[in-house]
Structure formats: C-alpha cells, structure tokens
Motif scaffolding. Structure first.
Motif, PDB file in Angstrom:
ATOM      1  N   ALA A  33      -2.690  22.753 -39.064  1.00  0.00           N
ATOM      2  CA  ALA A  33      -2.652  21.755 -40.140  1.00  0.00           C
ATOM      3  C   ALA A  33      -1.220  21.513 -40.605  1.00  0.00           C
ATOM      4  O   ALA A  33      -0.837  20.373 -40.906  1.00  0.00           O
ATOM      5  N   ILE A  43      -5.393  14.866 -40.990  1.00  0.00           N
ATOM      6  CA  ILE A  43      -6.590  15.559 -40.506  1.00  0.00           C
ATOM      7  C   ILE A  43      -7.699  15.342 -41.522  1.00  0.00           C
ATOM      8  O   ILE A  43      -7.486  15.509 -42.721  1.00  0.00           O
ATOM      9  N   ALA A  69     -13.666  18.198 -32.105  1.00  0.00           N
ATOM     10  CA  ALA A  69     -12.651  17.394 -32.780  1.00  0.00           C
ATOM     11  C   ALA A  69     -12.409  16.154 -31.942  1.00  0.00           C
ATOM     12  O   ALA A  69     -12.762  16.101 -30.758  1.00  0.00           O
ATOM     13  N   THR A  71      -9.580  12.442 -31.847  1.00  0.00           N
ATOM     14  CA  THR A  71      -8.485  11.686 -32.435  1.00  0.00           C
ATOM     15  C   THR A  71      -8.872  10.227 -32.437  1.00  0.00           C
ATOM     16  O   THR A  71      -9.317   9.692 -31.426  1.00  0.00           O
ATOM     17  N   ILE A  80      -6.752  12.875 -36.796  1.00  0.00           N
ATOM     18  CA  ILE A  80      -7.593  13.900 -36.181  1.00  0.00           C
ATOM     19  C   ILE A  80      -8.796  14.142 -37.081  1.00  0.00           C
ATOM     20  O   ILE A  80      -8.655  14.295 -38.295  1.00  0.00           O
ATOM     21  N   VAL A  82     -11.999  16.799 -37.438  1.00  0.00           N
ATOM     22  CA  VAL A  82     -12.391  18.142 -37.011  1.00  0.00           C
ATOM     23  C   VAL A  82     -13.796  18.459 -37.497  1.00  0.00           C
ATOM     24  O   VAL A  82     -14.153  18.173 -38.641  1.00  0.00           O
ATOM     25  N   GLN A  91     -11.827  25.714 -35.184  1.00  0.00           N
ATOM     26  CA  GLN A  91     -11.215  24.527 -35.788  1.00  0.00           C
ATOM     27  C   GLN A  91      -9.716  24.478 -35.486  1.00  0.00           C
ATOM     28  O   GLN A  91      -9.175  23.415 -35.172  1.00  0.00           O
ATOM     29  N   THR A  95      -8.035  21.532 -33.412  1.00  0.00           N
ATOM     30  CA  THR A  95      -6.932  20.765 -33.998  1.00  0.00           C
ATOM     31  C   THR A  95      -5.700  20.871 -33.109  1.00  0.00           C
ATOM     32  O   THR A  95      -5.024  19.869 -32.841  1.00  0.00           O
TER      33      THR A  95
END
Length: 183
Positions: A33, A43, A69, A71, A80, A82, A91, A95
């Motif tokens: 993140a 995100i 996930a 994009t 993104i 998730v 996760q 990511t």
C-alpha cells in the motif's frame, strides 16, 4: 515458469530500487500500500464497492476465490481493487502483483476473450508474479531472514506475507540453502 534471461535479477534490482525511493534498506519489509501510494496508484477494496454493485458481494462470499485483485485502467491512470475477504498476506501478494504490472509497464488487456473466457497471458502473469514476490521479500530480505534464523511465523508477520510466499521466496532466493548450511 519460463522467464526471459536476466528477468529474475532485474526484478530484484527493481524491488531494491523501490525500497531506496522509499528510503528503506534493501532487506526492509515493504508494505504494498505504501508503494502504491508512492506510485500514485489508488487502492480500493471490493467491500467498499458493494453499495455500487451488489454482485461484488459474491466476490467476498460464495465466489471469493474467483478474483484476488484487479487493476482498472482509465487512460494512463490505474486503480487497484483488492478482495478484502482474503487474509492480509494474500492481499499484500495480490496488491504486489498488480503493482508489478504497473512497474513493468504491462499494457492493459481485455479481461475476457471473444468466447467470454478469462483472457490470460502467461508470460505477463509470470513476470508479475515473480516481481510481486521480489517486492515483498527481496533476495537481501530472504538472506537476512536466514542469517537471523527468524522463525517462519516471525518472518511472515514482519514481511506481511503468507507461509506459501515466504517459503517460495526463501527457496527462489537461495536463502533456504544458506539456512540449511548454517544449521
């Protein structure tokens, strides 16, 4: 997995470079993140979109293994999404995988082919998987884990990864062999 010659070393160098940009040591944990924020990639979680589309709820319950996930592209911008029904380690891996596509400048492709089947480019996905693992645990991080003889549970917690990811990176970096030789 068949990656082009030199890609694995290139991926580790890129993972170390991302840490340097964030003023982190090459062996430091990296929160995906934080990297996404640095790269200006927002995100969002699936659960935050349920009110917009009730079908998303299935991805958090009965079909939670369908998508980890993804994009979404809007011109040059990426976002993104998730699946937050998955555990933290997964996760982070998911990511990291999506960030890897961005770092490698993989062009967006269709989600489905003409028959309605999921579109899949194995070479592109293999590259993103490898770089995601390197982003989470660089070779330097894996060697540090082995040198410090961290237990898997401690290493998993420190690096925010699943046991599967930790094992894979320890094996692929050669750190498992270093740990075995030092024992």
């Amino acid at each position: 997995m068949s990656l082009r010659h030199g890609f694995k070393a290139e991926a580790n160098r890129l993972a170390v470079l991302m840490r340097r940009e964030l003023e982190l040591h090459p062996a430091s944990p990296l929160a995906p993140a934080r990297l996404a924020e640095h790269l200006m990639i927002p995100i969002s979680t699936f659960s935050s979109a349920i009110s917009a589309d009730a079908r998303i709820g299935k991805l958090l319950t009965s079909e939670r293994e369908a998508v980890s996930a993804l994009t979404v592209h809007a011109g040059p911008r990426r976002q993104i999404w998730v699946n937050d029904s998955h555990d933290e380690g997964r996760q982070n891996s998911s990511t990291g995988h999506e960030i890897a596509h961005a770092l490698l400048q993989h062009p967006p492709g269709p989600a489905f082919d003409a028959r309605g089947c999921r579109h899949w480019d194995g070479d592109v996905e293999d590259e993103a998987n490898w770089l995601a693992g390197s982003l989470l645990i660089t070779n330097e991080a894996a060697w540090s884990i082995a040198r410090k003889q961290l237990s898997p549970d401690v290493a998993m917690l420190r690096y925010g990864v699943s046991r599967e990811m930790l094992t894979w990176r320890m094996n692929m970096s050669g750190a498992s062999g270093r740990r075995d030789r030092s024992a």
